[in-house]
Write an enzyme that holds these catalytic residues in place. Structure first.
Site, PDB file in Angstrom:
ATOM      1  N   PRO A  24      14.263  -1.535   7.141  1.00 22.77           N
ATOM      2  CA  PRO A  24      14.518  -2.019   7.573  1.00 22.77           C
ATOM      3  C   PRO A  24      14.969  -3.802   6.768  1.00 22.77           C
ATOM      4  O   PRO A  24      14.034  -3.517   6.272  1.00 22.77           O
ATOM      5  CB  PRO A  24      12.648  -2.176   8.244  1.00 22.77           C
ATOM      6  CG  PRO A  24      11.955  -2.442   7.693  1.00 22.77           C
ATOM      7  CD  PRO A  24      12.790  -0.625   7.076  1.00 22.77           C
ATOM      8  N   ALA A  26      16.658  -7.370   6.979  1.00 19.55           N
ATOM      9  CA  ALA A  26      17.324  -8.334   8.197  1.00 19.55           C
ATOM     10  C   ALA A  26      18.024  -8.910   7.147  1.00 19.55           C
ATOM     11  O   ALA A  26      18.391  -9.108   6.405  1.00 19.55           O
ATOM     12  CB  ALA A  26      16.197  -9.514   7.749  1.00 19.55           C
ATOM     13  N   GLN A  78      12.102  -3.335  14.898  1.00 17.75           N
ATOM     14  CA  GLN A  78      10.507  -3.133  14.510  1.00 17.75           C
ATOM     15  C   GLN A  78      10.147  -5.626  15.242  1.00 17.75           C
ATOM     16  O   GLN A  78      11.299  -5.888  14.525  1.00 17.75           O
ATOM     17  CB  GLN A  78      11.001  -3.772  12.547  1.00 17.75           C
ATOM     18  CG  GLN A  78       9.336  -4.277  12.430  1.00 17.75           C
ATOM     19  CD  GLN A  78       9.524  -4.869  10.450  1.00 17.75           C
ATOM     20  OE1 GLN A  78      10.677  -5.055   9.989  1.00 17.75           O
ATOM     21  NE2 GLN A  78       9.204  -4.205   9.287  1.00 17.75           N
ATOM     22  N   CYS A 108       6.558  -9.380   5.908  1.00 20.30           N
ATOM     23  CA  CYS A 108       7.372  -9.975   5.542  1.00 20.30           C
ATOM     24  C   CYS A 108       6.933 -11.971   4.809  1.00 20.30           C
ATOM     25  O   CYS A 108       5.380 -11.506   4.744  1.00 20.30           O
ATOM     26  CB  CYS A 108       8.009 -10.505   7.139  1.00 20.30           C
ATOM     27  SG  CYS A 108       9.115 -12.132   6.415  1.00 20.30           S
ATOM     28  N   GLY A 209       9.907   0.833  -1.733  1.00 23.87           N
ATOM     29  CA  GLY A 209      10.428   0.308  -3.266  1.00 23.87           C
ATOM     30  C   GLY A 209      10.483   1.084  -4.187  1.00 23.87           C
ATOM     31  O   GLY A 209       9.917   2.175  -4.511  1.00 23.87           O
ATOM     32  N   ARG A 233      16.961  -1.924  -0.995  1.00 24.87           N
ATOM     33  CA  ARG A 233      18.470  -1.943  -1.467  1.00 24.87           C
ATOM     34  C   ARG A 233      19.000  -0.732  -1.901  1.00 24.87           C
ATOM     35  O   ARG A 233      20.548  -1.483  -2.092  1.00 24.87           O
ATOM     36  CB  ARG A 233      17.394  -3.009  -2.942  1.00 24.87           C
ATOM     37  CG  ARG A 233      17.220  -4.063  -1.689  1.00 24.87           C
ATOM     38  CD  ARG A 233      16.284  -4.818  -2.939  1.00 24.87           C
ATOM     39  NE  ARG A 233      15.172  -4.045  -3.273  1.00 24.87           N
ATOM     40  CZ  ARG A 233      14.438  -4.328  -4.597  1.00 24.87           C
ATOM     41  NH1 ARG A 233      14.433  -5.805  -5.221  1.00 24.87           N
ATOM     42  NH2 ARG A 233      13.361  -3.900  -4.856  1.00 24.87           N
TER      43      ARG A 233
HETATM   44  C1  LIG Z   1      17.760  -8.044   1.998  1.00 21.95           C
HETATM   45  C2  LIG Z   1      15.985  -7.642   2.639  1.00 21.95           C
HETATM   46  C3  LIG Z   1      15.837  -8.189   4.102  1.00 21.95           C
HETATM   47  C4  LIG Z   1      14.395  -7.478   4.497  1.00 21.95           C
HETATM   48  N1  LIG Z   1      14.189  -7.446   5.691  1.00 21.95           N
HETATM   49  C5  LIG Z   1      12.507  -6.689   6.273  1.00 21.95           C
HETATM   50  C6  LIG Z   1      12.530  -6.224   7.864  1.00 21.95           C
HETATM   51  O1  LIG Z   1      13.005  -6.759   8.678  1.00 21.95           O
HETATM   52  N2  LIG Z   1      11.349  -6.075   7.823  1.00 21.95           N
HETATM   53  C7  LIG Z   1      10.601  -5.311   6.510  1.00 21.95           C
HETATM   54  O2  LIG Z   1       9.718  -4.795   6.897  1.00 21.95           O
HETATM   55  N3  LIG Z   1      11.611  -5.430   5.392  1.00 21.95           N
HETATM   56  C8  LIG Z   1      12.280  -6.316   5.205  1.00 21.95           C
HETATM   57  N4  LIG Z   1      12.468  -5.950   3.608  1.00 21.95           N
HETATM   58  C9  LIG Z   1      12.073  -4.860   3.171  1.00 21.95           C
HETATM   59  C10 LIG Z   1      12.701  -3.633   2.375  1.00 21.95           C
HETATM   60  O3  LIG Z   1      11.945  -3.223   3.814  1.00 21.95           O
HETATM   61  C11 LIG Z   1      11.934  -2.766   1.671  1.00 21.95           C
HETATM   62  O4  LIG Z   1      10.514  -2.094   1.703  1.00 21.95           O
HETATM   63  C12 LIG Z   1      11.717  -3.419   0.009  1.00 21.95           C
HETATM   64  O5  LIG Z   1      12.997  -3.983   0.463  1.00 21.95           O
HETATM   65  C13 LIG Z   1      11.202  -2.354  -0.875  1.00 21.95           C
HETATM   66  O6  LIG Z   1      12.261  -0.861  -0.675  1.00 21.95           O
HETATM   67  P1  LIG Z   1      13.639  -1.224  -1.936  1.00 21.95           P
HETATM   68  O7  LIG Z   1      13.440  -1.453  -3.389  1.00 21.95           O
HETATM   69  O8  LIG Z   1      13.724  -0.103  -1.147  1.00 21.95           O
HETATM   70  O9  LIG Z   1      14.421  -2.347  -1.587  1.00 21.95           O
HETATM   71  C14 LIG Z   1      13.626  -6.428   3.634  1.00 21.95           C
HETATM   72  C15 LIG Z   1      14.266  -6.372   1.604  1.00 21.95           C
HETATM   73  C16 LIG Z   1      15.683  -7.086   1.852  1.00 21.95           C
HETATM   74  C17 LIG Z   1      15.863  -6.764   0.211  1.00 21.95           C
END
Ligand SMILES: Cc1cc2nc3c(=O)[nH]c(=O)nc-3n(C[C@H](O)[C@H](O)[C@H](O)COP(=O)(O)O)c2cc1C
Length: 351
Positions: A24, A26, A78, A108, A209, A233
């Site tokens: 997820p 945002a 969510q 968050c 992550g 990402r």
């Molecule tokens: C732009 C952005 C928005 C995010 N929004 C949410 C969100 O709405 N809810 C949530 O649980 N995590 C949110 N996250 C966290 C991601 O779900 C994820 O846990 C985090 O980016 C780590 O994973 P990654 O290294 O694959 O990006 C957000 C991350 C980013 C970069």
């Protein structure tokens, strides 16, 4: 140890066809992003965080987040908030809208959210966090999952104390992004905590992550015992990261990149309306066209164009063969949206 990412698994009674979950995010996880994620191999996709207060006040824009297409399932929606009763009411609306799983955000780190007692702040108040989970679990018949960070402060291990309590309160699955809220996105996700959490609970754990490649996904699954990995990402403007993690190693052609971007734009305009989509889409141009796929000045040129129609024309002129790929993609997509909460879809955006 080789791990099979194509293996199915379950959250409660919901079967998830692969061990790859789209995160997820945002401002990113619109319907077009989620549908694309499913096409490229994600077994489960998630909405961005939705305010339970906004749902309870029937805020028009917030209700738009409950718009679910037939080809998104299984889908988790969510919600975030700090009041158990309001969260329970929001969860019922999510269930009525047709989601498969309700996910609660305890991760968050953004101050606007944590200062209201929601998001990662809930990890500091386990009694409240458990009351929220219990109220939501009692309000719905869908499985309930929780997504959390390791804790608020750097080095925190709070997730290991709170996680098992959340399971006792009714969580059917936990997602851990093992960074602290303070870290935001700096440093590295410490998946040794994910492994510890897996040992402590008897529900599936999803590791989130820094999953950016098939090798990393395999290593994290093998070393943590997590049921699935979540990709955030790395999939922004790059759904091919998902298919690569699933085992396909083809790099997309320029035509495929343009076709996916144009399809994404068209769907987003339909969902958000032209006005909102114009600003929303700007960050996606660099995400799609980067990675050496198109020269930098081309991306800058797109951002300067006045209308989305002009952007589309410019993209199709840069890769003329993309028209045929796009036609095929559009033909393959199922048509027709589900009606949302008995309200006409048209009030939620582009109509
Ligand atoms: C732009 C952005 C928005 C995010 N929004 C949410 C969100 O709405 N809810 C949530 O649980 N995590 C949110 N996250 C966290 C991601 O779900 C994820 O846990 C985090 O980016 C780590 O994973 P990654 O290294 O694959 O990006 C957000 C991350 C980013 C970069």
């Amino acid at each position: 140890m080789q791990v099979d990412l194509n293996e199915s698994w379950r959250i409660g009674a919901v079967e998830i066809p692969s061990r790859l979950v789209l995160a997820p995010m945002a401002g990113v996880s619109v319907q077009a992003f989620r549908r694309q994620g499913r096409r490229f191999g994600a077994g489960l996709v998630c909405s961005e965080m939705v305010s339970c207060a906004g749902l309870s006040h029937k805020n028009e824009r917030t209700l738009g987040y409950l718009r679910i297409a037939a080809d998104e399932h299984p889908l988790a929606v969510q919600i975030f908030g700090a009041e158990p009763g309001v969260m329970a009411e929001a969860a019922r609306m999510v269930e009525d809208a047709g989601a498969d799983i309700v996910d609660i955000n305890f991760g968050c780190p953004v101050r606007k959210v944590t200062k209201t007692g929601a998001g990662a702040h809930c990890l500091e108040e386990p009694a409240r966090a458990c009351a929220i989970v219990e109220a939501v679990a009692n309000a719905i018949s869908l499985p309930l999952s929780v997504k959390m960070r390791r804790g608020l402060a750097n080095g925190s291990r709070t997730c290991l104390e709170v996680g098992p309590q959340l399971v006792d309160a009714g969580a059917a699955s936990l997602t851990l992004h093992p960074r602290s809220a303070k870290q935001m996105y700096t440093g590295e996700a410490d998946h040794s905590l994910t492994a510890e959490l897996v040992e402590l609970v008897d529900v599936p754990v999803i590791a989130s992550g820094d999953i950016t490649s098939r090798a990393r996904a395999q290593t994290v699954l093998a070393t943590t015992g997590a049921a699935a990995v979540m990709v955030g990402r790395a999939a922004q403007g790059n759904p091919w990261a998902l298919s690569q993690i699933m085992g396909e190693d083809a790099e997309p052609s320029r035509e495929e990149v343009v076709a996916e971007l144009v399809l994404f734009m068209r769907e987003t305009i339909r969902e958000l309306g032209e006005h909102r989509a114009t600003g929303f889409l700007k960050k996606f141009y660099a995400w799609y066209l980067g990675r050496g796929r198109f020269p930098k000045p081309f991306k800058q040129e797109l951002v300067q164009l006045q209308t989305l129609d002009e952007v589309e024309q410019r993209l199709l002129a840069a890769a003329p063969g993309a028209r045929f790929v796009l036609e095929r993609l559009e033909d393959e997509l199922p048509q027709g949206d589900e009606v949302l909460l008995d309200l006409p879809i048209s009030i939620y955006g582009g109509g």
